[in-house]
Motif scaffolding. Structure first.
Motif, PDB file in Angstrom:
ATOM      1  N   ILE A  69     -36.122  62.831 -14.554  1.00  0.00           N
ATOM      2  CA  ILE A  69     -35.105  64.013 -14.803  1.00  0.00           C
ATOM      3  C   ILE A  69     -33.912  63.658 -15.459  1.00  0.00           C
ATOM      4  O   ILE A  69     -33.196  62.873 -14.879  1.00  0.00           O
ATOM      5  CB  ILE A  69     -34.856  64.846 -13.530  1.00  0.00           C
ATOM      6  N   THR A  70     -33.604  64.349 -16.790  1.00  0.00           N
ATOM      7  CA  THR A  70     -32.305  64.003 -17.479  1.00  0.00           C
ATOM      8  C   THR A  70     -31.528  65.095 -17.747  1.00  0.00           C
ATOM      9  O   THR A  70     -30.378  65.279 -17.876  1.00  0.00           O
ATOM     10  CB  THR A  70     -32.516  63.252 -18.803  1.00  0.00           C
ATOM     11  N   GLU A  71     -32.231  66.185 -17.552  1.00  0.00           N
ATOM     12  CA  GLU A  71     -31.551  67.758 -17.943  1.00  0.00           C
ATOM     13  C   GLU A  71     -30.631  68.192 -16.726  1.00  0.00           C
ATOM     14  O   GLU A  71     -29.909  69.102 -17.087  1.00  0.00           O
ATOM     15  CB  GLU A  71     -32.650  68.530 -18.450  1.00  0.00           C
ATOM     16  N   PHE A  72     -30.754  67.669 -15.473  1.00  0.00           N
ATOM     17  CA  PHE A  72     -30.275  68.233 -14.656  1.00  0.00           C
ATOM     18  C   PHE A  72     -29.567  66.973 -13.639  1.00  0.00           C
ATOM     19  O   PHE A  72     -29.995  65.754 -13.492  1.00  0.00           O
ATOM     20  CB  PHE A  72     -30.904  69.119 -13.528  1.00  0.00           C
ATOM     21  N   ARG A  73     -28.359  67.249 -12.851  1.00  0.00           N
ATOM     22  CA  ARG A  73     -27.923  66.036 -12.180  1.00  0.00           C
ATOM     23  C   ARG A  73     -27.436  66.779 -10.909  1.00  0.00           C
ATOM     24  O   ARG A  73     -27.126  68.108 -10.707  1.00  0.00           O
ATOM     25  CB  ARG A  73     -26.694  65.331 -12.968  1.00  0.00           C
ATOM     26  N   ASP A 125     -25.264  70.402  -9.968  1.00  0.00           N
ATOM     27  CA  ASP A 125     -25.276  71.447 -11.005  1.00  0.00           C
ATOM     28  C   ASP A 125     -26.041  72.573  -9.981  1.00  0.00           C
ATOM     29  O   ASP A 125     -26.505  72.587  -9.153  1.00  0.00           O
ATOM     30  CB  ASP A 125     -26.592  71.173 -11.961  1.00  0.00           C
ATOM     31  N   ALA A 160     -38.419  70.512 -12.666  1.00  0.00           N
ATOM     32  CA  ALA A 160     -37.445  70.913 -13.427  1.00  0.00           C
ATOM     33  C   ALA A 160     -37.611  71.758 -14.625  1.00  0.00           C
ATOM     34  O   ALA A 160     -36.507  72.598 -14.860  1.00  0.00           O
ATOM     35  CB  ALA A 160     -36.743  69.643 -13.996  1.00  0.00           C
ATOM     36  N   SER A 161     -38.737  72.058 -15.063  1.00  0.00           N
ATOM     37  CA  SER A 161     -39.252  72.792 -16.045  1.00  0.00           C
ATOM     38  C   SER A 161     -39.080  74.315 -15.499  1.00  0.00           C
ATOM     39  O   SER A 161     -39.101  75.143 -16.476  1.00  0.00           O
ATOM     40  CB  SER A 161     -40.661  72.514 -16.508  1.00  0.00           C
TER      41      SER A 161
END
Length: 323
Positions: free
Chosen positions: A72-76, A79, A98-99
């Protein structure tokens, strides 16, 4: 973690293991969970979760990301988000691909965001991806004051459609008018078919009733109309006038959201991506607002279900988990 356990239709608070994240998932500390009619059915043993999904009730949440999978790179961590689930929402933590996660819209509170994922994705998948609603067309929404209905009114008006709704009380019809509905029909004392025919027919019907309304819905369609059935509150078996359907060159389509695969054509990932593109900006600028009827503590899940089951709610019923 605390979660709602369900046994023989009774819901109680229980201590259960906190889920861990797979490489494609995020772990969310839940702030609030939306209550849906599917939850009522699952509690009664009538709507089991898809294979591999949590058996904890709950199809949508809002909260804060506390862990992310290796891919996962789009959330951390940290958030604030809301998410569409296959199950597991009535709990303090939930792991979700995550999608299926949506960033918290600007101006929407973290609790109220739990009212969004299921309705926003349902409306986009059915009105846009399935029925291809166009500006100037007439949309008939059964259950206009429901969570789905209140959201669908707002999106359809933004798209330039004329919106008709059915509901059963003056208060519910007034709420629909306040959201932008052009035609309001009290189904307790009005024939929605006659009203819609006088208005030129419905190009699209979004139907939560199913069998009970099948013949009437087909009669209410205009030429080239699309009837999209998303619920079965009025039964599962009905007669279809095929001659009338053919003469109108109309379509009857059934869809569901929970049973869709996570990835691929027609998947939850595809629906969420379309919702992010279409609806998230409208939520962030206030064009569409979540409509929340009531809020209950997690321990009062039974009361929340009773409120939704009563048919009196206008908009969404929420469970507040982080208090």
């Amino acid at each position: 973690m605390r979660a709602i356990a369900c046994h023989d239709g009774e819901m109680t608070i229980a201590d259960v293991p906190t889920p861990t994240v797979a490489d494609n998932e995020v772990l969310i500390r839940v702030a609030a969970a939306g209550v849906n009619r599917a939850d009522l059915l699952q509690r009664r043993g009538l709507y089991p979760p898809p294979p591999g999904a949590s058996d904890i009730i709950g199809l949508e949440v809002s909260g804060t990301v506390v862990d992310v999978g290796g891919h996962i790179t789009e959330f951390r961590t940290g958030d604030q988000v809301c998410a569409l689930l296959s199950g597991g929402g009535y709990a303090e933590f939930v792991a979700v691909p995550a999608s299926q996660v949506i960033p918290l819209p600007t101006g929407v509170s973290l609790h109220d965001a739990a009212a969004l994922p299921e309705v926003a994705c349902t409306v986009v998948s059915n009105l846009l991806l399935t029925a291809h609603l166009q500006p100037g067309e007439t949309l008939l929404i059964h259950g206009g004051s429901s969570g789905i209905g209140t959201h669908a009114i707002q999106l359809a008006k933004h798209l330039g459609a004329r919106v008709a709704v059915t509901a059963r009380t003056p208060e519910k019809l007034a709420a629909c008018r306040d959201l932008g509905a052009d035609i309001t029909i009290n189904y307790a004392d009005e024939d929605f078919v006659e009203v819609i025919k006088e208005a030129g027919g419905a190009d699209v019907i979004l139907d939560i009733i199913g069998a009970k309304y099948l013949q009437q819905n087909v009669a209410a369609l205009s030429t080239g109309g699309r009837l999209v059935i998303i619920g079965m509150q009025g039964g599962i078996t009905g007669e279809l006038n095929i001659a009338q359907l053919l003469a109108k060159r109309a379509a009857v389509i059934g869809t569901t959201l929970r049973a869709r695969p996570t990835y691929g054509p027609g998947s939850k990932a595809e629906v969420v991506a379309a919702t992010l593109e279409t609806t998230l900006p409208l939520l962030s600028n206030g064009t569409i607002k979540p409509v929340v009827d009531s809020r209950f503590p997690l321990a009062d899940a039974a009361a929340a279900h009773a409120r939704l089951d009563s048919g009196d709610a206008i908009g969404k019923v929420l469970l507040i988990v982080d208090e």
